[in-house]
Design an enzyme around this catalytic site. Structure first.
Site, PDB file in Angstrom:
ATOM      1  N   PHE A 245       0.830  -1.145  -0.098  1.00 44.96           N
ATOM      2  CA  PHE A 245      -0.020  -0.163   0.014  1.00 44.96           C
ATOM      3  C   PHE A 245       0.673   1.291  -0.020  1.00 44.96           C
ATOM      4  O   PHE A 245       0.447   2.403   0.269  1.00 44.96           O
ATOM      5  CB  PHE A 245      -1.021  -0.044   1.309  1.00 44.96           C
ATOM      6  CG  PHE A 245      -2.083  -1.148   1.112  1.00 44.96           C
ATOM      7  CD1 PHE A 245      -2.766  -1.385   0.161  1.00 44.96           C
ATOM      8  CD2 PHE A 245      -2.039  -2.004   2.187  1.00 44.96           C
ATOM      9  CE1 PHE A 245      -3.603  -2.632   0.193  1.00 44.96           C
ATOM     10  CE2 PHE A 245      -2.638  -3.070   2.186  1.00 44.96           C
ATOM     11  CZ  PHE A 245      -3.527  -3.399   1.185  1.00 44.96           C
ATOM     12  N   GLN A 645      -8.420  -4.987  -8.072  1.00 42.29           N
ATOM     13  CA  GLN A 645      -7.728  -3.799  -7.378  1.00 42.29           C
ATOM     14  C   GLN A 645      -8.990  -2.925  -7.125  1.00 42.29           C
ATOM     15  O   GLN A 645      -8.659  -2.163  -6.098  1.00 42.29           O
ATOM     16  CB  GLN A 645      -6.805  -3.048  -8.534  1.00 42.29           C
ATOM     17  CG  GLN A 645      -5.547  -4.122  -8.578  1.00 42.29           C
ATOM     18  CD  GLN A 645      -4.680  -3.998  -7.407  1.00 42.29           C
ATOM     19  OE1 GLN A 645      -4.389  -2.920  -6.720  1.00 42.29           O
ATOM     20  NE2 GLN A 645      -4.521  -5.185  -6.814  1.00 42.29           N
ATOM     21  N   GLY A 709      -3.423   2.302 -15.455  1.00 41.48           N
ATOM     22  CA  GLY A 709      -3.021   1.394 -14.211  1.00 41.48           C
ATOM     23  C   GLY A 709      -4.162   1.629 -13.226  1.00 41.48           C
ATOM     24  O   GLY A 709      -4.824   2.584 -13.125  1.00 41.48           O
ATOM     25  N   VAL A 710      -4.444   0.771 -12.327  1.00 44.04           N
ATOM     26  CA  VAL A 710      -5.860   0.547 -11.400  1.00 44.04           C
ATOM     27  C   VAL A 710      -5.365   0.569 -10.161  1.00 44.04           C
ATOM     28  O   VAL A 710      -6.303   0.291  -9.044  1.00 44.04           O
ATOM     29  CB  VAL A 710      -6.595  -0.262 -11.786  1.00 44.04           C
ATOM     30  CG1 VAL A 710      -7.469   0.184 -13.150  1.00 44.04           C
ATOM     31  CG2 VAL A 710      -5.766  -1.629 -12.065  1.00 44.04           C
ATOM     32  N   GLU A 712      -4.601   2.531  -7.462  1.00 47.38           N
ATOM     33  CA  GLU A 712      -4.678   3.351  -6.478  1.00 47.38           C
ATOM     34  C   GLU A 712      -6.079   4.279  -6.641  1.00 47.38           C
ATOM     35  O   GLU A 712      -6.713   4.867  -5.688  1.00 47.38           O
ATOM     36  CB  GLU A 712      -3.635   4.376  -6.463  1.00 47.38           C
ATOM     37  CG  GLU A 712      -2.288   3.945  -5.914  1.00 47.38           C
ATOM     38  CD  GLU A 712      -1.023   4.573  -6.321  1.00 47.38           C
ATOM     39  OE1 GLU A 712      -0.575   5.292  -4.873  1.00 47.38           O
ATOM     40  OE2 GLU A 712      -0.382   4.411  -7.043  1.00 47.38           O
TER      41      GLU A 712
HETATM   42 MO1  MOS Z   1       1.500   3.406  -3.935  1.00 44.08          MO
HETATM   43  S1  MOS Z   1       1.218   4.633  -2.350  1.00 44.08           S
HETATM   44  O1  MOS Z   1       2.465   4.742  -5.118  1.00 44.08           O
HETATM   45  O2  MOS Z   1       2.589   2.247  -3.353  1.00 44.08           O
END
Ligand code: MOS
Length: 755
Positions: A245, A645, A709-710, A712
């Site tokens: 994370f 994700q 990308g997914v 975050e």
């Molecule tokens: Mo993410 S907070 O860039 O691992």
């Protein structure tokens, strides 16, 4: 704005196909080697001693009892750990570390839990017992762990202006409709199931470090600099991660303790950071206060956005959460001002946590948008739609691929938003009061530099190597898919090797940019390996392609053939056997986009969340019952992993809205709920029905497969969608996360801050 898809990608048999993890079997059978699983002959265990004050000076360390305890090999502290160095100033996106002070550098204590010594013993129990028997005395000084931030002294005399256009003050002063409120988010601690761990092997002057790292190459460079050895003397290995994370992006002090102990004792040393210590010295999302001011004309068009945020940081390091990440471009507004400040507290150094900046920033901004919609007596969906910009107004760039409006309208449709009645508590189902809320979200889309090598082997397999790592989101599988796409080999014939700093440098597993970053490098490497194969086919004197030139041939579906002729195709293995070549290879290298100020486009992903809560006022019971999320994040290489994700992020968002907060005891400065019983994260029982839709518009300006990308984006916006739904159900506006029962027991209106 819609981009045309190249034919070859439309036809791919693997890209865009829901694909099970190729690393699933080793994980589910327990044979995947996580960092702390590594064991070596002669390995001993290290356990740190941690400060029990939050501010002060060590006046004495008495190790006499600890040293005599069974199995103890050594006790190290600031006088005998050996020299450790600080990193030199970073050049570009390299040499990154958040807590810059090497462990045990001096006798000053700046936060509760700071490492003050480390015991090494034959077993982990002996090491722990010895660490606890070290007698440390302190001269205490006053500490401050307060989460009241706005209006308190900052690290610099003035907050810095992060984003600025127009005259925000004038626009706020002359606004027809205005909203002004402060939103607060607490310290949050990353709680991946896999604990942070280091297994350090020191042999013949070289370090092999088995680390829990989201960035093995950076980890190597930082460790080498801090240990004072050349980078070629350090190898960092992270084959698998039990998530991170963001907490495992950069090295933390325990890794230096383990490596130092291994060097001092000339033995392999294992140090596993306990769950409790993970609340102290491996980063956290900082506590943040944000004042949001919005102004509109009578029609609801934004005329000004001002965001003033302050996040806490540690006494030594300047960690900026960057809450204005999305504020400059998400809406059209002629006047925007974002300021940011840091307030020093006696806490460990904060770090990136899933969606740093955008996640807390959009909690505040999207809560404010909901409050503004109420003032305007306008549906929040409508308020979002009418403030859609034509271009990125913070940079003037066109958007590469932005479909936020479609995310919102699709989400509204799937959720059934048109059945919403705006009155507080006006919706009921099965005796429960319903609340419906929505929020938009966005997250940067970027690439960083990446290299990769692809080999094609005589046994008919391919091997791809890249110095990136898989945080658990599916990087092994995505890379295999890219190679399969390019070579036509089946996934089970493709060996993906990651998680080793000695491989060609690859991207960090962060920023949600690993997939986008590796794509061009892996494609190029596979193409070059294919070219080399055609060369070998043409060269083979007695082969089936005798007399042909490499340019006359093509490599398709795992076979070499004469261009355009499906008859006479020869499998890869046969071509290499006839040529008597063991393997051919190709390398790829691509330059990143991240941090490049001269890009032609503004690259971001977008999304919309619609959340339903159920509320039982009789027993103050609140549940998140349903979430519809629509995501515009380029082409999904693997929709199965991608959906997973987003679902995981939504669950984490339930935790952020309702549960997660690290509490510092004001008396000791200790993060006191430092365990999984007291630091409550969302679990299966808290999980709503989650409906995820991907718009799947490829972004070919970012890379040849159109992937963004997914990792975050799913967490951004979801806490606001939930708090907005809570207001709709209860009439209580909570501006201080997480929402607590105490908040919901108050009368309708703005909840008074309870923590
Ligand atoms: Mo993410 S907070 O860039 O691992």
């Amino acid at each position: 704005m819609q981009q045309q898809a190249p034919e070859q990608i439309k036809e791919s048999k693997v890209i865009g196909v829901p694909t099970s993890r190729i690393d699933g079997p080793v994980k589910t059978t327990g044979t995947a080697m996580y960092s702390s699983d590594h064991h070596f002959p002669g390995l001993v265990h290290a356990w740190p001693a941690t400060a029990t004050v939050a501010s002060g000076t060590i006046t004495n360390i008495d190790t006499s009892i600890a040293e005599k305890m069974p199995g103890v090999l050594a006790v190290y502290h600031h006088e005998n750990i050996g020299q450790l160095y600080r990193t030199p100033p970073a050049a570009g996106f390299s040499m990154i570390i958040d807590e810059k002070r090497p462990p045990l550098e001096d006798t000053t204590i700046r936060y509760y839990g700071q490492y003050v010594a480390v015991a090494v013993a034959s077993t982990v129990e002996q090491a722990r017992a010895a660490a606890e028997a070290i007698k440390i005395t302190y001269a205490k000084t006053d500490h401050d762990t307060s989460n009241k931030l706005l209006g308190t002294p900052l690290s610099e005399p003035k907050p810095k202006e992060v984003t600025k256009r127009g005259d925000t003050a004038a626009a706020l002063a002359s606004a027809v409709v205005k909203h002004d409120a402060v939103y607060s988010t607490p310290t949050e601690t990353h709680n991946p199931i896999e604990l942070h761990a280091s297994v350090a092997v020191y042999k013949d002057g070289k370090f092999t470090l088995y680390e829990t790292s989201q960035a093995v190459v950076n980890h190597r460079d930082v460790m080498a600099a801090m240990l004072g050895v050349p980078p070629e003397d350090v190898q960092v290995i992270t084959r698998f991660l039990g998530s991170g994370f963001g907490g495992k992006l950069w090295p933390w002090p325990h890794a230096l303790l383990a490596a130092s102990c291994a060097r001092n004792l000339n033995r392999p040393v294992k140090l596993v950071v306990s769950r409790s210590m993970m609340f102290q010295s491996v980063g956290h999302r900082p506590a943040i206060d944000q004042r949001i001011q919005l102004a509109t004309d009578a029609a609801g068009k934004l005329t000004a956005i001002q965001q003033d945020y302050v996040n806490h940081t540690s006494m030594l390091d300047d960690y900026d959460e960057g809450c204005g990440e999305a504020t400059g471009f998400i809406y059209s507004s002629p006047n925007v001002l974002v300021t940011g400040g840091l307030a020093r507290r006696n806490v460990g150094t904060p770090t990136s946590m899933r969606g740093p900046g955008a996640v807390p920033g959009l909690y505040a901004l999207e809560s404010a948008m909901d409050e503004l919609a109420l003032k305007l007596k306008m549906d929040p969906v409508q308020l979002h739609l009418i403030n859609e910009p034509e271009k990125d107004e913070s940079t003037g760039q066109p958007f590469s691929s932005r479909h936020l409006k479609e995310c919102i309208t699709t989400g509204a449709e799937k959720f059934g938003w048109n059945k919403r009645t705006p009155g507080i508590g006006s919706m009921q189902r099965d005796g429960l009061t319903l609340g419906w809320g929505m929020a938009a979200c966005t997250w940067i889309a970027a690439r960083t530099d990446s290299e990769a090598t692809v080999e094609l082997h005589q046994d008919g397999t391919a091997r791809v190597i890249c110095g990136t790592q898989d945080i658990g989101g599916g990087t092994y599988t995505a890379i295999a898919q890219i190679v399969a796409h390019e070579t036509g080999l089946p996934l089970n014939k493709i060996d993906v090797v990651l998680g080793d700093s000695s491989l060609p440098p690859g991207p960090i597993s962060g920023g949600s940019w690993a997939t986008a970053s590796v794509t061009p490098a892996v494609l190029e490497a596979a193409q070059k390996a294919g070219k080399s194969l055609l060369g070998a086919a043409a060269d083979a004197a007695n082969g089936p392609f005798k007399g042909k030139k490499a340019e006359d041939l093509e490599f398709i579906d795992g076979n070499v053939r004469i261009k355009g002729q499906s008859a006479g195709a020869v499998p890869l293995s046969e071509v290499l056997r006839i040529a008597n070549v063991k393997a051919v290879s190709g390398t790829g290298k691509s330059e990143g986009t991240f941090g490049n100020p001269n890009l032609k486009y503004s690259f971001h992903s977008y999304g919309a969340h619609f959340a339903e809560v159920t509320w039982q006022p009789e027993i103050a019971r609140l549940r998140v019952s349903r979430v519809v999320t629509v995501i515009d994040a380029g082409r999904m290489l693997n929709p199965r992993a991608a959906r997973n994700q987003i679902e995981g992020a939504v669950v984490m968002g339930v935790g952020m809205a309702l549960l997660e907060a690290t509490e510092y005891d004001p008396r000791s400065g200790a993060p006191i709920n430092s365990n999984l019983a007291d630091y409550v994260v969302a679990v299966n029982a808290d999980t709503p029905d989650i409906d995820v839709t991907f718009l799947d518009y490829p972004d070919y300006n970012l890379n040849p497969l159109g992937a963004r990308g997914v990792g975050e984006i799913g967490l951004a916006g979801i806490p606001a969608a939930i708090t907005n739904a809570v207001h709709h159900a209860t009439g209580i506006r909570v501006r201080n996360l997480p929402i607590r029962i105490e908040d919901l027991l108050q009368s309708p209106g703005e909840a008074k801050r309870t923590a």
